[in-house]
Design a protein around this motif. Structure first.
Motif, PDB file in Angstrom:
ATOM      1  N   LEU A   1       3.610   1.304 -15.361  1.00  0.00           N
ATOM      2  CA  LEU A   1       2.945   1.887 -16.527  1.00  0.00           C
ATOM      3  C   LEU A   1       2.939   0.927 -17.719  1.00  0.00           C
ATOM      4  O   LEU A   1       1.881   0.601 -18.264  1.00  0.00           O
ATOM      5  CB  LEU A   1       3.620   3.204 -16.924  1.00  0.00           C
ATOM      6  CG  LEU A   1       3.013   3.888 -18.146  1.00  0.00           C
ATOM      7  CD1 LEU A   1       1.566   4.282 -17.881  1.00  0.00           C
ATOM      8  CD2 LEU A   1       3.823   5.104 -18.568  1.00  0.00           C
ATOM      9  N   SER A   2       4.121   0.422 -18.098  1.00  0.00           N
ATOM     10  CA  SER A   2       4.171  -0.445 -19.288  1.00  0.00           C
ATOM     11  C   SER A   2       3.402  -1.736 -19.029  1.00  0.00           C
ATOM     12  O   SER A   2       2.798  -2.299 -19.945  1.00  0.00           O
ATOM     13  CB  SER A   2       5.612  -0.736 -19.686  1.00  0.00           C
ATOM     14  OG  SER A   2       6.374  -1.072 -18.549  1.00  0.00           O
ATOM     15  N   ALA A   3       3.381  -2.193 -17.762  1.00  0.00           N
ATOM     16  CA  ALA A   3       2.705  -3.461 -17.458  1.00  0.00           C
ATOM     17  C   ALA A   3       1.194  -3.334 -17.557  1.00  0.00           C
ATOM     18  O   ALA A   3       0.526  -4.156 -18.188  1.00  0.00           O
ATOM     19  CB  ALA A   3       3.104  -3.935 -16.065  1.00  0.00           C
TER      20      ALA A   3
ATOM     21  N   ALA B   1      12.417   2.472  -5.723  1.00  0.00           N
ATOM     22  CA  ALA B   1      11.564   3.590  -5.326  1.00  0.00           C
ATOM     23  C   ALA B   1      11.028   4.356  -6.533  1.00  0.00           C
ATOM     24  O   ALA B   1       9.972   4.975  -6.460  1.00  0.00           O
ATOM     25  CB  ALA B   1      12.327   4.534  -4.411  1.00  0.00           C
ATOM     26  N   ASN B   2      11.744   4.296  -7.666  1.00  0.00           N
ATOM     27  CA  ASN B   2      11.290   5.011  -8.858  1.00  0.00           C
ATOM     28  C   ASN B   2      10.475   4.134  -9.800  1.00  0.00           C
ATOM     29  O   ASN B   2       9.881   4.622 -10.757  1.00  0.00           O
ATOM     30  CB  ASN B   2      12.492   5.545  -9.646  1.00  0.00           C
ATOM     31  CG  ASN B   2      13.233   6.607  -8.871  1.00  0.00           C
ATOM     32  OD1 ASN B   2      12.698   7.126  -7.893  1.00  0.00           O
ATOM     33  ND2 ASN B   2      14.453   6.899  -9.276  1.00  0.00           N
ATOM     34  N   ALA B   3      10.505   2.794  -9.543  1.00  0.00           N
ATOM     35  CA  ALA B   3       9.895   1.870 -10.500  1.00  0.00           C
ATOM     36  C   ALA B   3       8.378   1.952 -10.439  1.00  0.00           C
ATOM     37  O   ALA B   3       7.772   2.152  -9.396  1.00  0.00           O
ATOM     38  CB  ALA B   3      10.349   0.452 -10.203  1.00  0.00           C
TER      39      ALA B   3
ATOM     40  N   ILE C   1       0.816  -1.210   0.000  1.00  0.00           N
ATOM     41  CA  ILE C   1       0.000   0.000   0.000  1.00  0.00           C
ATOM     42  C   ILE C   1       0.854   1.266   0.000  1.00  0.00           C
ATOM     43  O   ILE C   1       0.493   2.287  -0.595  1.00  0.00           O
ATOM     44  CB  ILE C   1      -1.000  -0.015   1.191  1.00  0.00           C
ATOM     45  CG1 ILE C   1      -2.147   0.962   0.939  1.00  0.00           C
ATOM     46  CG2 ILE C   1      -0.309   0.307   2.509  1.00  0.00           C
ATOM     47  CD1 ILE C   1      -3.170   0.451  -0.010  1.00  0.00           C
ATOM     48  N   GLY C   2       2.039   1.157   0.657  1.00  0.00           N
ATOM     49  CA  GLY C   2       2.922   2.321   0.721  1.00  0.00           C
ATOM     50  C   GLY C   2       3.433   2.742  -0.659  1.00  0.00           C
ATOM     51  O   GLY C   2       3.810   3.890  -0.868  1.00  0.00           O
ATOM     52  N   ARG C   3       3.448   1.809  -1.608  1.00  0.00           N
ATOM     53  CA  ARG C   3       3.986   2.096  -2.935  1.00  0.00           C
ATOM     54  C   ARG C   3       2.911   2.588  -3.902  1.00  0.00           C
ATOM     55  O   ARG C   3       3.228   3.038  -5.001  1.00  0.00           O
ATOM     56  CB  ARG C   3       4.639   0.827  -3.514  1.00  0.00           C
ATOM     57  CG  ARG C   3       5.904   0.408  -2.825  1.00  0.00           C
ATOM     58  CD  ARG C   3       7.061   1.378  -3.138  1.00  0.00           C
ATOM     59  NE  ARG C   3       7.372   1.399  -4.558  1.00  0.00           N
ATOM     60  CZ  ARG C   3       7.351   2.491  -5.323  1.00  0.00           C
ATOM     61  NH1 ARG C   3       7.029   3.661  -4.799  1.00  0.00           N
ATOM     62  NH2 ARG C   3       7.654   2.431  -6.594  1.00  0.00           N
ATOM     63  N   ILE C   4       1.644   2.416  -3.509  1.00  0.00           N
ATOM     64  CA  ILE C   4       0.592   2.739  -4.481  1.00  0.00           C
ATOM     65  C   ILE C   4       0.288   4.232  -4.463  1.00  0.00           C
ATOM     66  O   ILE C   4      -0.205   4.779  -3.479  1.00  0.00           O
ATOM     67  CB  ILE C   4      -0.679   1.909  -4.195  1.00  0.00           C
ATOM     68  CG1 ILE C   4      -0.380   0.439  -4.501  1.00  0.00           C
ATOM     69  CG2 ILE C   4      -1.831   2.388  -5.070  1.00  0.00           C
ATOM     70  CD1 ILE C   4      -1.444  -0.492  -4.070  1.00  0.00           C
ATOM     71  N   ASN C   5       0.665   4.876  -5.559  1.00  0.00           N
ATOM     72  CA  ASN C   5       0.314   6.273  -5.757  1.00  0.00           C
ATOM     73  C   ASN C   5       0.329   6.527  -7.260  1.00  0.00           C
ATOM     74  O   ASN C   5       0.581   5.611  -8.045  1.00  0.00           O
ATOM     75  CB  ASN C   5       1.306   7.192  -5.009  1.00  0.00           C
ATOM     76  CG  ASN C   5       2.740   6.827  -5.356  1.00  0.00           C
ATOM     77  OD1 ASN C   5       3.040   6.490  -6.501  1.00  0.00           O
ATOM     78  ND2 ASN C   5       3.619   6.886  -4.366  1.00  0.00           N
ATOM     79  N   ILE C   6       0.055   7.751  -7.651  1.00  0.00           N
ATOM     80  CA  ILE C   6      -0.025   8.061  -9.088  1.00  0.00           C
ATOM     81  C   ILE C   6       1.297   7.753  -9.795  1.00  0.00           C
ATOM     82  O   ILE C   6       1.305   7.198 -10.889  1.00  0.00           O
ATOM     83  CB  ILE C   6      -0.413   9.551  -9.280  1.00  0.00           C
ATOM     84  CG1 ILE C   6      -1.867   9.762  -8.854  1.00  0.00           C
ATOM     85  CG2 ILE C   6      -0.222   9.979 -10.726  1.00  0.00           C
ATOM     86  CD1 ILE C   6      -2.880   9.048  -9.726  1.00  0.00           C
ATOM     87  N   ASP C   7       2.416   8.068  -9.121  1.00  0.00           N
ATOM     88  CA  ASP C   7       3.714   7.835  -9.744  1.00  0.00           C
ATOM     89  C   ASP C   7       3.929   6.360 -10.074  1.00  0.00           C
ATOM     90  O   ASP C   7       4.518   6.016 -11.093  1.00  0.00           O
ATOM     91  CB  ASP C   7       4.852   8.304  -8.810  1.00  0.00           C
ATOM     92  CG  ASP C   7       4.971   9.828  -8.836  1.00  0.00           C
ATOM     93  OD1 ASP C   7       4.393  10.436  -9.764  1.00  0.00           O
ATOM     94  OD2 ASP C   7       5.617  10.372  -7.932  1.00  0.00           O
TER      95      ASP C   7
END
Lengths: 266, 307
Positions: free
Chosen positions: B72-74, B67-69, B50-56
């Protein structure tokens, strides 16, 4: 000949609409109809009566080639359809053509899960009619003919299934009438209805015979006596007796008919 | 019946009812085992991811730095592959189902076809992958592309669509068919005016359930050659220089959600595992959304169908 039994009764014989000659029918290896000969007179109501399993529905469904929908069925003999004397059972005659000329109303009301309007219009759509004004007029005329217009004219967009059982059956009659059939087949049309709805349908059938020939299967002898001009008694796939309704019910010629009519059998 | 007989009768009924109770408890336990396993899995993924889920996360390409991954392509790949799958599987499956129910004569040949269709549903998905590699990639030369992957998954769910179509058609009462034929309709008119519209709810449900299975498939997609690391999107129609054609995206390399997850779970760093959990959370969400859509559509479409 059974077919001409009514000659004894002093009455003018009306013109023929159809005539079955030496009609036999097989479901696979089972012979359901045996050598049936019977006239159907124009603009008259003809009833088919007999105990369950006697073949009366099977016989009725020969007239619109319903048996062609299932494999393994075989017709022998002919049903000559007047005035053009087409043999309805001939392999050369397309069953679709037969069904376009002869409409059918089933035992259980079977409106399509579409609107009331679309139910009645379906036969016209099948014939490629697309002009809205023509369809509107014919739908209205058919619903009036089926004595349903007054009850549904403000709810034509509603589902046919929302109507009561008796109304649904009249909707199915309207669907059958919309295409101006030459012969109208009824397969026990009131067996799923209550007495009031039954009375409505019977009254309707008596009105309809002014414009269309009617052949009706019924397991209710009183109904046959009330609404039909001619009655045929069938038993075990055979046509036992055919005649004017009054004669059949008052002085049947055959012992088997009398036994059935008087309730000693069946 | 005297008092004593009544007592023993009541005791008998009580002892019989113990079995009712026992089976009820067993049933709830069996149900819980299935449901709780999923809930636990989903909760674990949610907590880790959940900590990783954001617009980015949704709008970034994969990266060497966890942290940057992003995915989008998936997810774009998954959506496009599903689009191809639906476009291929629905017409083929519905046509096959309609043919088998309404047109096909009943003989040994159609019996064999029926048995085959049912068996196809049980073929392991990797076999479809190998078939697709040989047929679509090498024989037809479609490349390791979105088109190949979509067609492969379409083959995979074709039996599901066919079986769902047939079952939906069989639910239509025979008397409705007879009513339509009695109006003078041809088989094609009966099919297009009645059979397909009335069975569309069931067909759609089958299609979406098939799609929900296909979206999570990994093995056949790896077999046909999906990339595990991809930092660009398929070309959108009429963009780029030289301008891409309307269907160029079909032939682009791609990845899909489960492959992205698989890639991340094989990394040693803890941060990538969290990424995998977040991607898994979104994949499950996509599947649940599709199932929800199936239920809603079925409800909507069935409301107007009454026999």
């Amino acid at each position: 000949m059974i077919a001409h039994a009514e000659h004894d009764v002093a009455e003018v014989v009306p013109p023929l609409k159809a005539e079955a000659r030496n009609l036999s029918f097989h479901y696979g290896s089972f012979q359901a109809l045996k050598n049936i000969n019977m006239p159907v007179y124009e603009r008259k109501v003809t009833s088919l009566i007999g105990p369950s399993g006697c073949g009366k529905s099977t016989y009725l469904r020969c007239f619109n080639r319903m048996h062609d929908l299932y494999p393994g069925n075989r017709y022998d003999g002919t049903i000559e359809f007047h005035p053009d004397r087409t043999d309805l059972l001939s392999k050369a005659v397309d069953p679709i053509e037969v069904r376009m000329r002869i409409s059918m109303v089933f035992q259980k009301p079977n409106p399509f899960p579409k609107s009331i309007y679309e139910n009645v219009a379906y036969g016209l759509r099948v014939r490629g009619e697309s002009a809205r004004s023509v369809i509107d007029d014919k739908v209205e005329a058919a619903l009036k003919g089926a004595a349903l217009w007054g009850e549904v004219k403000d709810r034509l967009k509603e589902l046919g299934a929302n109507l009561s059982g008796g109304q649904q059956q009249r909707l199915c009659i309207a669907r059958a009438l919309a295409t101006d059939p030459e012969l109208l087949l009824f397969d026990e049309p009131t067996s799923a209805l209550d007495p009031i709805a039954t009375a409505n349908i019977e009254e309707l059938i008596s009105e309809l015979k002014e414009r269309v020939t009617i052949l009706i299967v019924t397991h209710n002898m009183q109904q046959a006596a009330r609404i039909s001009d001619y009655t045929a008694y069938m038993y075990l796939g055979e046509m036992i007796e055919f005649g004017v309704t009054d004669q059949i019910f008052i002085k049947p010629r055959r012992k088997e008919t009398e036994d059935y009519i008087t309730g000693r059998f069946g | 019946m005297n008092q004593q007989e009544l007592q023993s009768l009541r005791a008998l009924i009580a002892s019989h009812k113990r079995w009712d109770f026992l089976f009820g408890v067993l049933g709830v336990l069996a149900l819980m085992l299935g449901v709780m396993t999923f809930v636990a899995l989903f909760a674990d993924m949610t907590i880790n991811g959940i900590g990783r889920i954001n617009i980015d996360f949704l709008t970034s390409f994969p990266s060497r730095r966890a942290a940057n991954a992003g995915i989008l392509s998936a997810w774009v790949g998954s959506v496009l592959v599903m689009l191809v799958t639906a476009c291929a599987a629905v017409p083929l499956g519905v046509a096959a189902g309609v043919y088998l129910e309404e047109y096909a004569p009943k003989n040994w040949f159609t019996d064999i076809i029926e048995i085959n269709v049912t068996n196809l549903a049980g073929v392991p998905s990797i076999i479809y992958g190998l078939l697709a590699l040989g047929l679509f990639v090498y024989t037809f030369g479609l490349g390791q592309s979105i088109l190949t992957a979509g067609l492969t998954l379409a083959l995979l769910i074709l039996p599901v669509v066919i079986v769902a179509t047939r079952e939906a058609i069989r639910a239509i009462p025979q008397i409705i068919r007879e009513g339509a034929y009695a109006c003078g309709a041809t088989t094609w008119q009966v099919v297009s005016d009645h059979i397909v519209p009335y069975s569309s709810a069931g067909i759609l449900t089958g299609v979406i359930i098939g799609m929900a299975r296909a979206i999570g498939e990994t093995a056949p997609i790896i077999t046909v050659g999906a990339l595990t690391f991809i930092a660009f999107l398929p070309p959108a129609p009429f963009t780029g220089d030289p301008s891409a054609g309307l269907f160029d995206w079909l032939f682009a390399p791609f990845t899909v959600m489960p492959i992205q997850m698989f890639n991340w779970t094989s990394r040693p760093e803890r941060a990538f595992l969290d990424n995998a959990a977040a991607a898994g959370f979104i994949l499950v969400l996509m599947t649940l959304t599709m199932n929800g859509l199936a239920i809603w559509l079925r409800y909507r479409l069935r409301k107007n169908i009454k026999w």
